[in-house]
Design an enzyme around this catalytic site. Structure first.
Site, short mmCIF file in Angstrom:
data_model
loop_
_atom_site.label_atom_id
_atom_site.label_comp_id
_atom_site.label_asym_id
_atom_site.label_seq_id
_atom_site.Cartn_x
_atom_site.Cartn_y
_atom_site.Cartn_z
N ARG A 157 0.84 -1.20 0.00
CA ARG A 157 0.00 0.00 0.00
C ARG A 157 0.87 1.25 0.00
O ARG A 157 1.84 1.33 0.75
CB ARG A 157 -0.90 0.00 1.24
CG ARG A 157 -1.79 -1.22 1.26
CD ARG A 157 -2.78 -1.18 2.40
NE ARG A 157 -3.53 -2.44 2.41
CZ ARG A 157 -4.48 -2.73 3.30
NH1 ARG A 157 -4.78 -1.85 4.24
NH2 ARG A 157 -5.12 -3.87 3.23
N ARG A 215 2.24 1.46 10.17
CA ARG A 215 1.67 1.73 8.84
C ARG A 215 2.80 1.74 7.83
O ARG A 215 3.50 2.73 7.70
CB ARG A 215 0.93 3.07 8.84
CG ARG A 215 0.08 3.27 7.59
CD ARG A 215 -0.58 4.63 7.56
NE ARG A 215 -1.54 4.84 8.63
CZ ARG A 215 -2.81 4.42 8.59
NH1 ARG A 215 -3.25 3.79 7.52
NH2 ARG A 215 -3.62 4.65 9.59
N GLU A 269 -5.78 -1.05 14.92
CA GLU A 269 -6.68 -1.87 14.11
C GLU A 269 -5.90 -3.04 13.53
O GLU A 269 -4.92 -2.84 12.82
CB GLU A 269 -7.27 -1.02 12.98
CG GLU A 269 -8.22 -1.81 12.11
CD GLU A 269 -8.58 -1.05 10.84
OE1 GLU A 269 -8.47 0.19 10.82
OE2 GLU A 269 -8.95 -1.72 9.87
N SER A 294 -10.46 -5.84 9.98
CA SER A 294 -11.81 -5.36 9.79
C SER A 294 -12.59 -6.45 9.11
O SER A 294 -12.11 -7.13 8.22
CB SER A 294 -11.84 -4.04 9.02
OG SER A 294 -11.30 -4.19 7.77
N ARG A 352 0.99 -5.42 13.19
CA ARG A 352 0.41 -4.77 14.37
C ARG A 352 0.26 -5.76 15.52
O ARG A 352 0.29 -5.36 16.69
CB ARG A 352 -0.92 -4.13 14.00
CG ARG A 352 -0.69 -2.93 13.08
CD ARG A 352 -1.96 -2.23 12.72
NE ARG A 352 -1.67 -1.10 11.84
CZ ARG A 352 -2.62 -0.34 11.30
NH1 ARG A 352 -3.89 -0.58 11.56
NH2 ARG A 352 -2.28 0.67 10.52
#
Length: 460
Positions: A273, A288, A369, A372, A411
């Site tokens: 990403r 990130r 996070e 999801s 994470r």
RNA sequence: GGUGGGAUAGCGAAGUGGCCCAACGCGCCUGCCUUGAGAGCAGGUGUCCUCACGGACCCCUGGGUUCAAAUCCCAGUCCCACCGCCA
């Protein structure tokens, strides 16, 4: 993508969805106007074509009957019709392309149970797990990026040198821990009846469109063999931003049998990403990055089962955190924070005690996070042509797709390095992972390599 | 990378300019028949427009030739076979 008919018949609902999701650049009224004009031209074109078909079959008969003169007149008439038809249909095609483009940018409609809200502060916390008996005091915890450096298991500087900012080396026991996590996740999900697939890493534009990354989010993905701003077509390649893309598109343009459902796949892959403009203190370290590993869960289900499956999928995803003994919470995402393609979404956030952040829990630390879990209903299925044939119906219907991270590896590494940190600066390996680490119970780190370590006083 | 073959409805498969609004078989749906099931018979089985009647489109994709294209021409994608190269 929403059904044209749905947009036509429920403009209020669609306008409402656009607004509540905070999507800009979508004008529902314009879409309806284009649709209206297209339908008019379409029906005119159909009429002209009908006339031409009749004239054309007359020509055949007249020629058979030897009426050359009349045949010639009919041929001339047919040519006139052809010219007019071309004019009308060209315009109609243009409008239809435009309509299609616009519809791809319309977001999915949120499920009625989704809380309305503008941003992350309006998400609703459903519950927390694992906070009854914490093994650390956040005040004593060193952030993962510092302890990662001390133990010499995370190396961001050399990652930046080799590939650029946002890329990293994970070294020694760190790399081993990461590999153990991946293996552990896959094993847990296999027992939940997931069939593993190892997907291709480059994916074509058609796949990116199927899951909803394109056309709106082209800037977030890495392109293969092309400049970022170049035009792209269906065959151009991108580095997958999540294994959701290849796995969801695996059965693209196919019709599955009713007996096949539900189909449950899991896939381990690196994820790429660009994360443009997302760097800062909140994203320091392994939080990130441009490349990270993740195990992804994808479900294909009958429409009537998708909301039951969503709840079950949440349970499947959070099981890995429970077994690792990491504290976490589950959020019901509000309309403004849930994303373009989802009808409903839950986030699972793990507790990382190393950095104290304002929006973290009262005991200190922060939320990260890690997963999801979403129901897309038929939004992706329509874009990707994913259908199934219900037993008692003659025609194929769009199925529902769901996915969940099971879970993002870096994470969880952060959470482990902080939550399982010991006073002496070592990190305890969670019990569930020890068998994946040759029985290793503690990570004690490595001696740094190179003259820079001498300069920093870490080595003589 | 080279050469050859292929792609037709849910599936299988015929069709080499107008009689293709695509044969046939299988599956599925509806109806008839039957106490029920099966068999049999009839109709249906993709997309779009239309309140409807009805109409248009669909033979891998995109162009072209023609009054007329599943069919002829050009370009592309994918599959299969063989050859070459390669971890």
């Amino acid at each position: 993508m929403l059904r044209r008919q749905f947009v036509r018949e429920n403009p209020e609902t669609v306008r409402d969805a656009v607004e509540r999701k905070g999507v800009t650049g979508v004008d529902v009224d314009e879409i309806l106007e284009i649709d209206e004009e297209w339908r008019e031209l379409k029906s005119r074109g159909d009429g002209l074509r009908h006339e031409r078909n009749e004239v054309s079959s007359d020509i055949g008969e007249l020629k058979q009957a030897g009426k050359e003169e009349e045949a010639q007149a009919a041929i001339e008439r047919s040519q006139e019709l052809k010219a007019e038809l071309q004019r009308v249909e060209e315009r109609a095609d243009e409008l239809e392309d435009e309509l299609e483009q616009r519809l791809l940018e319309v977001p999915n409609v949120p499920h009625e149970s989704v809380p309305t809200g503008e941003d992350e502060s309006d998400n609703v916390e459903r519950y927390r797990e694992g906070f009854d008996d914490l093994r650390v005091d956040p005040a004593d915890v060193t952030p993962h990026y510092d302890i990662g450096e001390e133990l010499d298991i995370l190396d961001f500087e050399r990652g930046a040198k080799v590939s650029g900012g946002g890329f990293q080396f994970v070294k020694g026991d760190g790399a081993k821990l990461e590999r153990a996590l991946i293996q552990f996740f896959l094993d847990v999900h296999e027992k939940q009846d997931y069939v593993e697939v190892a997907p291709p890493i480059p994916v074509n534009s058609a796949s990116m469109r199927g899951t909803g990354q394109l056309p709106k989010f082209a800037a977030d993905a890495y392109r293969v063999s092309a400049r970022q701003a170049d035009d792209y077509d269906d065959d151009d390649l991108w580095l997958l931003p999540t294994a959701e893309v290849p796995v969801t598109n695996m059965y693209r343009d196919e019709i599955l049998l009713d007996d096949d459902l539900p189909v449950k796949h899991q896939a381990f892959s690196p994820n790429f990403r660009r994360e443009a403009g997302e760097h800062g203190t909140e994203t320091r370290g392994y939080v990130r990055v441009h490349q990270f590993n993740k195990v992804e869960l994808v479900n294909f289900v009958r429409p009537e089962n998708s909301y039951d499956r969503l709840e079950a999928l949440l349970g499947e995803a959070e099981e890995v955190l429970g077994r690792l003994g990491l504290p976490y919470r589950v959020l019901d995402m509000c309309t403004g924070d849930m994303g373009f393609t989802q009808a409903k979404k839950y986030d699972i956030e793990v507790w990382a005690p190393g950095d104290d952040m304002d929006d973290g829990p009262d005991v200190g630390g922060r939320w990260l996070e890690v997963s999801s879990v979403s129901n897309f209903e038929d939004f992706q299925a329509r874009r990707a042509g994913l259908r199934y044939r219900p037993e008692r119906h003659e025609s194929a219907e769009y199925l529902h797709t769901l996915n969940g991270s099971g879970v993002a590896v870096p994470r969880v590494m952060v959470a482990i390095m902080e939550y399982y940190q010991n006073d002496d600066g070592t990190v305890t390996v969670p019990e569930a992972l020890q068998s994946y680490m040759d029985g290793q119970e503690v990570i004690e780190g490595h001696e740094p390599i190179g003259e820079s370590a001498v300069g920093a006083g870490d080595k003589e």
